[in-house]
Motif scaffolding. Sequence first.
Motif, PDB file in Angstrom:
ATOM      1  N   MET A  23       0.828  -1.200   0.000  1.00  0.00           N
ATOM      2  CA  MET A  23       0.000   0.000   0.000  1.00  0.00           C
ATOM      3  C   MET A  23       0.870   1.261   0.000  1.00  0.00           C
ATOM      4  O   MET A  23       0.587   2.227  -0.713  1.00  0.00           O
ATOM      5  CB  MET A  23      -0.922   0.002   1.220  1.00  0.00           C
ATOM      6  N   ALA A  24       1.935   1.229   0.794  1.00  0.00           N
ATOM      7  CA  ALA A  24       2.822   2.392   0.863  1.00  0.00           C
ATOM      8  C   ALA A  24       3.501   2.635  -0.479  1.00  0.00           C
ATOM      9  O   ALA A  24       3.625   3.788  -0.926  1.00  0.00           O
ATOM     10  CB  ALA A  24       3.856   2.193   1.968  1.00  0.00           C
ATOM     11  N   ARG A  25       3.922   1.586  -1.144  1.00  0.00           N
ATOM     12  CA  ARG A  25       4.624   1.750  -2.425  1.00  0.00           C
ATOM     13  C   ARG A  25       3.725   2.346  -3.502  1.00  0.00           C
ATOM     14  O   ARG A  25       4.210   2.961  -4.461  1.00  0.00           O
ATOM     15  CB  ARG A  25       5.193   0.406  -2.888  1.00  0.00           C
ATOM     16  N   ALA A  26       2.418   2.168  -3.366  1.00  0.00           N
ATOM     17  CA  ALA A  26       1.497   2.728  -4.356  1.00  0.00           C
ATOM     18  C   ALA A  26       1.500   4.252  -4.334  1.00  0.00           C
ATOM     19  O   ALA A  26       1.037   4.893  -5.286  1.00  0.00           O
ATOM     20  CB  ALA A  26       0.084   2.204  -4.108  1.00  0.00           C
ATOM     21  N   ALA A  27       2.016   4.835  -3.264  1.00  0.00           N
ATOM     22  CA  ALA A  27       2.147   6.298  -3.166  1.00  0.00           C
ATOM     23  C   ALA A  27       3.572   6.645  -2.763  1.00  0.00           C
ATOM     24  O   ALA A  27       3.800   7.512  -1.912  1.00  0.00           O
ATOM     25  CB  ALA A  27       1.147   6.865  -2.169  1.00  0.00           C
ATOM     26  N   ALA A  28       4.534   5.989  -3.387  1.00  0.00           N
ATOM     27  CA  ALA A  28       5.940   6.162  -3.011  1.00  0.00           C
ATOM     28  C   ALA A  28       6.411   7.601  -3.187  1.00  0.00           C
ATOM     29  O   ALA A  28       7.381   8.022  -2.541  1.00  0.00           O
ATOM     30  CB  ALA A  28       6.810   5.226  -3.848  1.00  0.00           C
ATOM     31  N   HIS A  29       5.738   8.370  -4.043  1.00  0.00           N
ATOM     32  CA  HIS A  29       6.124   9.766  -4.251  1.00  0.00           C
ATOM     33  C   HIS A  29       5.978  10.601  -2.984  1.00  0.00           C
ATOM     34  O   HIS A  29       6.578  11.669  -2.876  1.00  0.00           O
ATOM     35  CB  HIS A  29       5.270  10.380  -5.363  1.00  0.00           C
ATOM     36  N   ARG A  30       5.200  10.126  -2.029  1.00  0.00           N
ATOM     37  CA  ARG A  30       5.046  10.854  -0.772  1.00  0.00           C
ATOM     38  C   ARG A  30       6.186  10.584   0.208  1.00  0.00           C
ATOM     39  O   ARG A  30       6.326  11.299   1.195  1.00  0.00           O
ATOM     40  CB  ARG A  30       3.709  10.485  -0.112  1.00  0.00           C
ATOM     41  N   ALA A  31       6.985   9.591  -0.067  1.00  0.00           N
ATOM     42  CA  ALA A  31       8.057   9.197   0.860  1.00  0.00           C
ATOM     43  C   ALA A  31       9.358   9.899   0.499  1.00  0.00           C
ATOM     44  O   ALA A  31      10.389   9.256   0.278  1.00  0.00           O
ATOM     45  CB  ALA A  31       8.218   7.686   0.870  1.00  0.00           C
ATOM     46  N   VAL A  32       9.341  11.222   0.440  1.00  0.00           N
ATOM     47  CA  VAL A  32      10.535  11.985   0.083  1.00  0.00           C
ATOM     48  C   VAL A  32      11.659  11.709   1.072  1.00  0.00           C
ATOM     49  O   VAL A  32      12.830  11.625   0.703  1.00  0.00           O
ATOM     50  CB  VAL A  32      10.206  13.487   0.043  1.00  0.00           C
ATOM     51  N   ASP A  33      11.315  11.565   2.339  1.00  0.00           N
ATOM     52  CA  ASP A  33      12.313  11.336   3.382  1.00  0.00           C
ATOM     53  C   ASP A  33      12.235   9.928   3.968  1.00  0.00           C
ATOM     54  O   ASP A  33      12.631   9.702   5.108  1.00  0.00           O
ATOM     55  CB  ASP A  33      12.149  12.371   4.500  1.00  0.00           C
ATOM     56  N   GLY A  34      11.719   8.994   3.195  1.00  0.00           N
ATOM     57  CA  GLY A  34      11.706   7.603   3.634  1.00  0.00           C
ATOM     58  C   GLY A  34      10.343   7.107   4.070  1.00  0.00           C
ATOM     59  O   GLY A  34       9.392   7.876   4.200  1.00  0.00           O
ATOM     60  N   LYS A 164      -5.489   4.833  -4.512  1.00  0.00           N
ATOM     61  CA  LYS A 164      -4.696   3.787  -5.150  1.00  0.00           C
ATOM     62  C   LYS A 164      -3.963   2.925  -4.125  1.00  0.00           C
ATOM     63  O   LYS A 164      -3.637   1.765  -4.404  1.00  0.00           O
ATOM     64  CB  LYS A 164      -3.712   4.406  -6.137  1.00  0.00           C
ATOM     65  N   GLN A 165      -3.699   3.451  -2.934  1.00  0.00           N
ATOM     66  CA  GLN A 165      -3.054   2.645  -1.896  1.00  0.00           C
ATOM     67  C   GLN A 165      -3.997   1.548  -1.407  1.00  0.00           C
ATOM     68  O   GLN A 165      -3.570   0.419  -1.145  1.00  0.00           O
ATOM     69  CB  GLN A 165      -2.636   3.536  -0.720  1.00  0.00           C
ATOM     70  N   ILE A 166      -5.265   1.881  -1.262  1.00  0.00           N
ATOM     71  CA  ILE A 166      -6.243   0.871  -0.838  1.00  0.00           C
ATOM     72  C   ILE A 166      -6.443  -0.161  -1.939  1.00  0.00           C
ATOM     73  O   ILE A 166      -6.562  -1.367  -1.683  1.00  0.00           O
ATOM     74  CB  ILE A 166      -7.569   1.552  -0.445  1.00  0.00           C
ATOM     75  N   LEU A 167      -6.457   0.282  -3.190  1.00  0.00           N
ATOM     76  CA  LEU A 167      -6.594  -0.646  -4.312  1.00  0.00           C
ATOM     77  C   LEU A 167      -5.417  -1.611  -4.394  1.00  0.00           C
ATOM     78  O   LEU A 167      -5.539  -2.708  -4.950  1.00  0.00           O
ATOM     79  CB  LEU A 167      -6.714   0.130  -5.620  1.00  0.00           C
ATOM     80  N   ASP A 340      -5.356  11.429 -12.360  1.00  0.00           N
ATOM     81  CA  ASP A 340      -4.741  10.411 -11.523  1.00  0.00           C
ATOM     82  C   ASP A 340      -5.656   9.192 -11.463  1.00  0.00           C
ATOM     83  O   ASP A 340      -6.863   9.287 -11.753  1.00  0.00           O
ATOM     84  CB  ASP A 340      -4.531  10.990 -10.119  1.00  0.00           C
ATOM     85  N   ARG A 341      -5.111   8.055 -11.070  1.00  0.00           N
ATOM     86  CA  ARG A 341      -5.946   6.863 -10.967  1.00  0.00           C
ATOM     87  C   ARG A 341      -7.061   7.043  -9.948  1.00  0.00           C
ATOM     88  O   ARG A 341      -8.136   6.443 -10.061  1.00  0.00           O
ATOM     89  CB  ARG A 341      -5.092   5.652 -10.583  1.00  0.00           C
ATOM     90  N   ASP A 342      -6.842   7.884  -8.951  1.00  0.00           N
ATOM     91  CA  ASP A 342      -7.838   8.056  -7.893  1.00  0.00           C
ATOM     92  C   ASP A 342      -9.171   8.560  -8.417  1.00  0.00           C
ATOM     93  O   ASP A 342     -10.224   8.166  -7.929  1.00  0.00           O
ATOM     94  CB  ASP A 342      -7.318   9.025  -6.834  1.00  0.00           C
TER      95      ASP A 342
END
Length: 628
Positions: A23-34, A164-167, A340-342
Motif C-alpha cells: 500500500m505504501a509503495r502505491a504512493a511512493a512519491h510521498r516518501a521523500v524522506d523515507g 490507489k493505496q487501498i486498491l 490520476d488513478r484516484d
Amino acid sequence: MSGICGIVHWGGAPVDREDVARMARAAAHRAVDGCEVVATQNVGFAHLAHGLTAHARSARQPLADSGDLLLLTADVRLDNRDELRRLLAPARNAGPPEPGDADLLLLAYRRWGTDCLRHLLGDFAFAVYDRKQHRLFAARDAMAMRPFYYRAEPERTLFASEVKQILAAPGVPARIFDPAVAAHLAGEFGRLDWTFYEGIAQLPPAHALIVDRSGARTTRYWEIDPERRLVYRRRDEYVEHFRELFVGAVAARIGSGEGVGVFLSGGMDSGCIASTAAWLARGPGSVVAPIRAYSFAFEETPECDERAISDRLVRHCTLPVTYVPVESAGVFDYVEHGPDRDEPFVGVYQKPIEDTLRAARTQGLGLMLSGARGDLMVGPWVRDYLPLVRAGRLRDLWEEVMGHRRWGGASLPGIVSRYVLRPGWMALRRRLRRRTGDSANGGSGPPWIRPDFAERAGVADHRATTEADAAIGGYSRAARYRAVFEPLQMRGMVWSDRTYARYGIDFADPWSDRRIATFVLAAPQHVIAHPGCVPKQLAREVMRGIMPDEIRRDSTKIVPYPLYRRALEVTGTVTVESLLSASRVAARGYVDERVLTDHYASIRGGGRDHPAFWAALTLEMWLRRYWS
C-alpha cells in the motif's frame, strides 16, 4: 504532504507487513524522506515521510506510546503547537524534550481520547489504533487540506492518503461507482464521502471515524457557529483583526522550512501571500524562510499574461522568480498530465501547474503556497438579492440592502436597479433561451448524459446533498458559506495535495485557514464584500504597509479562459476529436456520443461551451488511461 496507510484485522489475525508495504509503495512519491512500516499482531501502519519543518522531522512515525497500547500515523501540521505544549506539559515527562506535531497529537489523544479534536488546529489526517479500546480512531481537518480514504470490511479496515493505496491491498476489487461518475458529468461533484470506487469512502472534512468490531461510524466534530457575530464600531477594527489572522496564517505555513515557493499571479490572493511572506522575512530576528515566485508566461495568448502586475511585486519584494512558459496545446496533454488513478477530476491548467512543480523541485523547493481559496473568502460575488425576493424573505432583503447602502454609500434605487431588476431580467432571458436538451435527461445536467444512466445512478436523489447545509442566517453569509465549503472546493484541495505530492512538493494555502473562515462568516458581509468599491477591498486594506500602494490599487486577476478556448478551437482539436471518437464514456452508457460531438462542433463554430464539457473530456481521459 506526508502519506499514511494501514490495515486493522478485527478477527485477531496478524497483519502481513508486506501487505502494508505494498500500500505504501502505491504512493511512493510521498516518501521523500523515507518510509517506515510497523506491523504488530492485528495492526499494520505505515508512514511516508516528508519532513519540511523541524516540527515534522522531530517525530519518526508510526509512533507508539510507552506501553504499545496506542499506535499512530499522521500527516499533520499543527498551528497551535505552543498551546498544546503548555496543556500537555504534565504528560510530556516520558516523551521527547521537543515534541513534534505527531508527538503532540499522540499525547493529546492519550489525554483526551476522541475529544482531542476540540484542541487541534491545523492541517491533518491521522489514524490511531487504541489496543485497550479495540478501536481505530481517525480524523481529517476542517478545511480538507489533508486527504483520508478508507474501506470498512467485516473483518478488516484499510485506510490511506490516496485511493490507489487501498486498491493495492490484497483482495480489494476495483469497480467504478456510478453515482460519482454521474455527479462528475453533471458538474456537481457529488457527496463529500464519495469516491469513484465502490466500497471505498472518503472521510469528509471536519469528521472523525471510529471503527471497531461493531462497524464503522463517522461524526462531525467541528462546524461554523451560525450564531457567532463579529460586531465592531469601526471598519479599522475588522481590518486589524483580519490582518492579524492572515499574517499568522502565512507565518504558520512557511515556518522555518527551507525551499518555499509561491504561485504568483497578478491578483490579490497570491499577491497578499507573497507580500506578507517577504514582509515577515524582512522582520527583525525573523526565522521565516525566504520564498521564490513562480509566474506563468503567456506568449501565445498574451491577453492572459499578468506579469505587468506580478513583476512589480517581485521587484518590490526582491524575490527570485521563475517564469513558466504556457503552451496552449498542453491543455489536452493528458498522456503525461492527465487524471490520476484516484479520480477523473483534473484542472484545465494541469500542465503549466505541473511544469511549475517540476521546476520548483529541481530548484530544491519542498513547499509551494497557493491562494486557492482567496476569492471564496473575500471575493465580492455574494451580492445577489433576487433569491430573497423569490423566497419572499423581505426582512432578510431589507437588512441586506440597508447594510449595502450604509457601507457602500449607494442609493436605494440604484441598489434595486442593479442587484434586483437587472438580475431578474437576465434570469428571465436565460429561461426563455434555455435549450430543451437540458431537460431531456430529467434535469440531471448537460444534455449528453443518458437519461437511463442518470436514473440508474440516482442523480436526482443525491443532488440536494451536494450543498453545505449549516444553518447560516442571512443570504450573503449562507452564500459565502456554501462557496467556501462546497464539494468542488473540497475536492480541489485534495487534487492539489495529490498533484503537488507527485513532485515531492508540499501544498499549503494560507487562505484555507479555519480561523479565516470563521472570521469571514462571523463578520458582516458588507465588510467583507464592500459594495461600491474595487473587488477585495478588505484584502487591499489589510495589505496597507505590507504591499506597495500602487500595487494594492492596480492588482487584478485575469482568468486565462482564452488559453482553454484556443485549445478547443485550434491547438487541441485533434486530441479532442480523438477523445470523442469511439469514446469509452459512450460505450459504458454514460453519455450520448452524438449529442456530445454535436456540442463540440458548435464550439468550433464559435458557440458557447457548456461548463460540464471539460468534465466529459476528463472522464474519457481517465477511462482510457486506467480502464482500457
